[in-house]
Design an enzyme around this catalytic site. Structure first.
Site, PDB file in Angstrom:
ATOM      1  N   TYR A 143       1.840 -19.686  -1.890  1.00 58.84           N
ATOM      2  CA  TYR A 143       1.904 -19.622  -3.352  1.00 58.84           C
ATOM      3  C   TYR A 143       3.096 -18.764  -3.736  1.00 58.84           C
ATOM      4  O   TYR A 143       3.320 -17.698  -3.164  1.00 58.84           O
ATOM      5  CB  TYR A 143       0.620 -19.003  -3.906  1.00 58.84           C
ATOM      6  CG  TYR A 143       0.618 -18.838  -5.414  1.00 58.84           C
ATOM      7  CD1 TYR A 143       0.561 -19.952  -6.256  1.00 58.84           C
ATOM      8  CD2 TYR A 143       0.662 -17.570  -5.997  1.00 58.84           C
ATOM      9  CE1 TYR A 143       0.548 -19.803  -7.641  1.00 58.84           C
ATOM     10  CE2 TYR A 143       0.651 -17.408  -7.384  1.00 58.84           C
ATOM     11  CZ  TYR A 143       0.592 -18.529  -8.199  1.00 58.84           C
ATOM     12  OH  TYR A 143       0.580 -18.382  -9.567  1.00 58.84           O
ATOM     13  N   ASP A 237       9.240 -14.605   0.569  1.00 60.55           N
ATOM     14  CA  ASP A 237       8.479 -14.194  -0.605  1.00 60.55           C
ATOM     15  C   ASP A 237       7.524 -13.089  -0.168  1.00 60.55           C
ATOM     16  O   ASP A 237       6.487 -13.352   0.448  1.00 60.55           O
ATOM     17  CB  ASP A 237       7.722 -15.383  -1.203  1.00 60.55           C
ATOM     18  CG  ASP A 237       6.957 -14.983  -2.469  1.00 60.55           C
ATOM     19  OD1 ASP A 237       6.926 -13.772  -2.797  1.00 60.55           O
ATOM     20  OD2 ASP A 237       6.391 -15.877  -3.119  1.00 60.55           O
ATOM     21  N   LYS A 265       3.917  -7.017  -7.220  1.00 51.72           N
ATOM     22  CA  LYS A 265       2.663  -6.300  -6.942  1.00 51.72           C
ATOM     23  C   LYS A 265       2.878  -4.795  -6.690  1.00 51.72           C
ATOM     24  O   LYS A 265       3.040  -4.053  -7.629  1.00 51.72           O
ATOM     25  CB  LYS A 265       1.902  -7.038  -5.842  1.00 51.72           C
ATOM     26  CG  LYS A 265       1.550  -8.467  -6.338  1.00 51.72           C
ATOM     27  CD  LYS A 265       0.560  -9.250  -5.535  1.00 51.72           C
ATOM     28  CE  LYS A 265       0.144 -10.495  -6.294  1.00 51.72           C
ATOM     29  NZ  LYS A 265       0.455 -11.769  -5.696  1.00 51.72           N
TER      30      LYS A 265
HETATM   31  C1  LIG Z   1       1.155 -12.987  -6.504  1.00 49.86           C
HETATM   32  C2  LIG Z   1       2.244 -13.759  -5.882  1.00 49.86           C
HETATM   33  C3  LIG Z   1       3.249 -14.372  -6.638  1.00 49.86           C
HETATM   34  C4  LIG Z   1       3.209 -14.413  -8.141  1.00 49.86           C
HETATM   35  O1  LIG Z   1       3.296 -13.165  -8.704  1.00 49.86           O
HETATM   36  P1  LIG Z   1       2.789 -12.960 -10.234  1.00 49.86           P
HETATM   37  O2  LIG Z   1       3.103 -11.535 -10.502  1.00 49.86           O
HETATM   38  O3  LIG Z   1       1.341 -13.280 -10.218  1.00 49.86           O
HETATM   39  O4  LIG Z   1       3.569 -13.899 -11.067  1.00 49.86           O
HETATM   40  C5  LIG Z   1       4.290 -14.972  -5.969  1.00 49.86           C
HETATM   41  N1  LIG Z   1       4.345 -14.993  -4.632  1.00 49.86           N
HETATM   42  C6  LIG Z   1       3.398 -14.425  -3.868  1.00 49.86           C
HETATM   43  C7  LIG Z   1       3.518 -14.463  -2.388  1.00 49.86           C
HETATM   44  C8  LIG Z   1       2.308 -13.804  -4.467  1.00 49.86           C
HETATM   45  O5  LIG Z   1       1.345 -13.285  -3.704  1.00 49.86           O
END
Ligand SMILES: *Cc1c(COP(=O)(O)O)cnc(C)c1O
Length: 426
Positions: A143, A237, A265
Site C-alpha cells: 500500500y 516506501d 508516520k
Molecule cells: C500509511 C502508509 C502510506 C500512506 O500514508 P498516509 O499518511 O496514510 O497517507 C503509504 N505507504 C505506506 C507504506 C504506508 O504504510
C-alpha cells in the site's frame, strides 16, 4: 460495555460516510463496530465508555513513544505558541531534514509534505520527471496511499497491467501501473518485458500493509540490479518501516540502496507529516530548483516539524530503544504462537524491530496471495475477544502491530495471558 461508542457510531454515520474518516477504522473486517476514543495514555487507549485497552495500533505506527508523550506534547505546545503556520521557511524544517539526511545513506536531500500518500505521489512524479518515462511497477499487497496511480489491483488473466481498485480512478491512469508479485523477481522481469517505459519500481522493503511480510534480501538485491540494468529508479516506501523497523528503517537492515525513499508516520510523532528524499541529482529536479512541480500550503508545518524533530532526536540519542522494542515484540509473538500451538490453531509470526505480525495461516507468508489464504473469520473472533479483554489489535488480519516504549514487559505478559484464554475459544 460499548454503549456510548455504539451510539456515537450511529450518529457519526449520519454526517460522515460510514462514520469514519479512513475506512479501516470502521472495523468492517472484523464484523464489529469501532470504539470511539476519548484519550490516550502511554500504552493505553481509553474509549468513551471508559474501557481501557493496551494499544498495539499506536495510531497505525506513528506513536513510537506512546500516547500523549510528555516530551512530544511540550515540543508541540511550545512551538504552537509562536504560531501554527507561516507558509514561509522555518529553521525547524532544516533541522529535521538534517537529521534524516544524516541517518539515511540514500538521502541527500528531503522535502516535507503532509501525509504518506502525498510523499509517495510526489516521489512517483519526480521519478517520472527524472527518467522521462510514464510507467511504474508496484507489488500486489503493498500500500502506498490512496493516489490514483497506486490504487491498482491485478488485471484478469496473466496481464501485468493493473486495473483500478476503486471507482473514480480512470483506467487510463492505472494502465501505467504494472503489478508484480512480492518476493518474486521473475514477475518483475515480466513487467520490464511488457514495457520499456518504466520510470520506477516502488516497494515497501518490509511490507506492512498485507500483514507483516518482509522482502528477502536476495530479492531486493536482484531488484536493484534489474532497475540499474533497465535505467529505472528504485523507490523504498518507508512510510511505515522508517524509524520503526530500525532507526534507519528497512534501509538500515539491507545492503540495497534505493534512489528515493518515502517517509511518514513516525517522523511526524503523531502530527500529519510525510517526506520524500533521495540522491541530490534526482531531488534537484524538484521545483523551484528544477522543472518537476510539487507544493503544499502546510508542508513543513512548524508544529508538525517540532513533533517529528523531538521524536527523531530522542530515537537517535538512544538507539537501544529498538533492541528493547524488538525483544518485547518477539516475546509477544512467541507467547501468541505458544498459545496458538496449545490450542492447535495454525499461526505464522514475524518481527522487524518494533513491528510485529501474525497470520492465521498454515504456511509461511511470502506475498499477497499467501496472505489471502489466512483465516480471516478466525482472526475476526480473535480480535473481538481480545477487545473485550482490553487489548486493542489492528482490526484486520492484513495489518502490522506496533510496540511503543510504554508497552512494558509486564503488559506483554498480560496480553499473552489473555491470548491463552482467547485461543481456546476460537
Ligand atoms: C500509511 C502508509 C502510506 C500512506 O500514508 P498516509 O499518511 O496514510 O497517507 C503509504 N505507504 C505506506 C507504506 C504506508 O504504510
Amino acid at each position: 460495555m460499548f454503549k456510548n461508542s455504539l451510539k456515537a457510531f450511529d450518529e457519526a454515520q449520519n454526517y460522515i460516510p460510514g462514520g469514519v474518516d479512513s475506512p479501516v477504522r470502521a472495523f468492517k473486517n472484523v464484523g464489529g463496530t469501532p470504539v470511539f476514543i476519548e484519550r490516550g495514555e502511554g500504552a493505553y487507549l481509553i474509549d468513551i465508555d471508559s474501557n481501557r485497552y493496551i494499544d498495539y495500533v499506536q495510531s497505525w505506527g506513528p506513536l513510537i513513544f506512546g500516547h500523549a508523550n510528555e516530551e512530544t506534547l511540550n515540543a508541540v505546545f511550545e512551538t504552537a505558541k509562536k504560531g501554527l503556520s507561516f507558509g514561509a521557511p522555518t529553521l525547524l524544517e532544516t533541522e529535521l531534514a538534517k537529521e534524516i539526511v544524516e541517518l539515511f545513506d540514500s538521502i541527500d536531500k528531503v522535502r516535507f509534505v503532509n501525509s504518506g500518500t502525498e510523499a509517495v505521489m510526489s516521489a512517483i512524479r519526480l521519478a517520472r520527471g527524472f527518467t522521462g518515462r510514464d510507467d511504474i511497477v508496484k507489488f500486489e499487497g503493498c500500500y502506498h496511499g490512496h493516489s490514483d496511480s497506486l490504487l491498482v489491483q491485478a488485471g484478469s488473466g496473466a496481464a501485468t497491467f493493473g486495473n483500478p481498485s476503486s471507482p473514480g480512478v480512470p483506467s487510463d491512469l492505472t494502465k501505467h501501473t504494472l503489478l508484480a508479485k512480492y518476493n518474486d523477481i521473475e514477475s518483475v522481469k515480466r513487467c520490464f518485458e511488457a514495457s520499456d517505459d518504466i520510470a520506477c519500481v516502488i516497494i515497501e522493503p518490509i511490507a506492512g500493509n498485507m500483514g507483516l511480510v518482509p522482502a528477502k534480501e536476495e530479492f531486493l538485491v536482484s531488484l536493484r540490479e534489474l532497475c540499474d540494468e533497465k535505467g529505472a529508479l528504485l523507490i523504498f516506501d518507508e512510510v511505515m518501516s522508517g524509524f520503526r523497523a530500525s532507526l534507519k528503517g528497512a534501509s538500515g537492515l539491507t545492503s540495497v540502496k534505493p534512489d528515493l525513499v518515502t517517509l511518514g508516520k513516525v517522523i511526524g510523532g503523531g502530527m500529519p507529516v510525510g517526506a520524500f528524499g533521495g540522491k541530490a541529482e534526482i531531488m534537484n529536479q524538484l521545483s523551484p530548483e528544477g522543472p518537476v512541480y510539487q507544493a503544499g500550503t502546510l508542508s513543513g508545518n512548524p508544529v508538525a516539524m517540532a513533533a517529528g524533530l523531538i521524536t527523531v532526536r530522542r530515537l537517535k540519542k538512544d538507539p537501544t530503544i529498538y533492541e528493547t522494542l524488538e525483544k518485547r515484540a518477539k516475546n509477544l509473538v512467541k507467547g501468541l504462537k505458544e498459545a496458538a500451538d496449545n490450542a492447535s490453531v495454525p499461526l505464522q509470526i514475524d518481527v522487524r524491530g518494533s513491528m510485529f505480525g501474525f497470520f492465521f495461516n498454515e504456511n509461511e507468508v511470502k506475498n499477497f496471495d499467501d496472505a489471502l489464504k489466512s483465516d480471516t473469520k478466525r482472526f475476526a473472533k480473535f480480535h473481538q475477544e481480545m477487545l473485550k479483554r482490553g487489548v486493542y489489535f489492528a482490526c484486520s488480519q492484513f495489518e502490522t502491530g506496533f510496540i511503543s516504549t510504554p508497552i512494558t514487559d509486564e503488559l506483554i505478559d498480560e496480553t499473552v495471558e489473555k491470548t491463552k484464554e482467547v485461543f481456546k475459544l476460537i
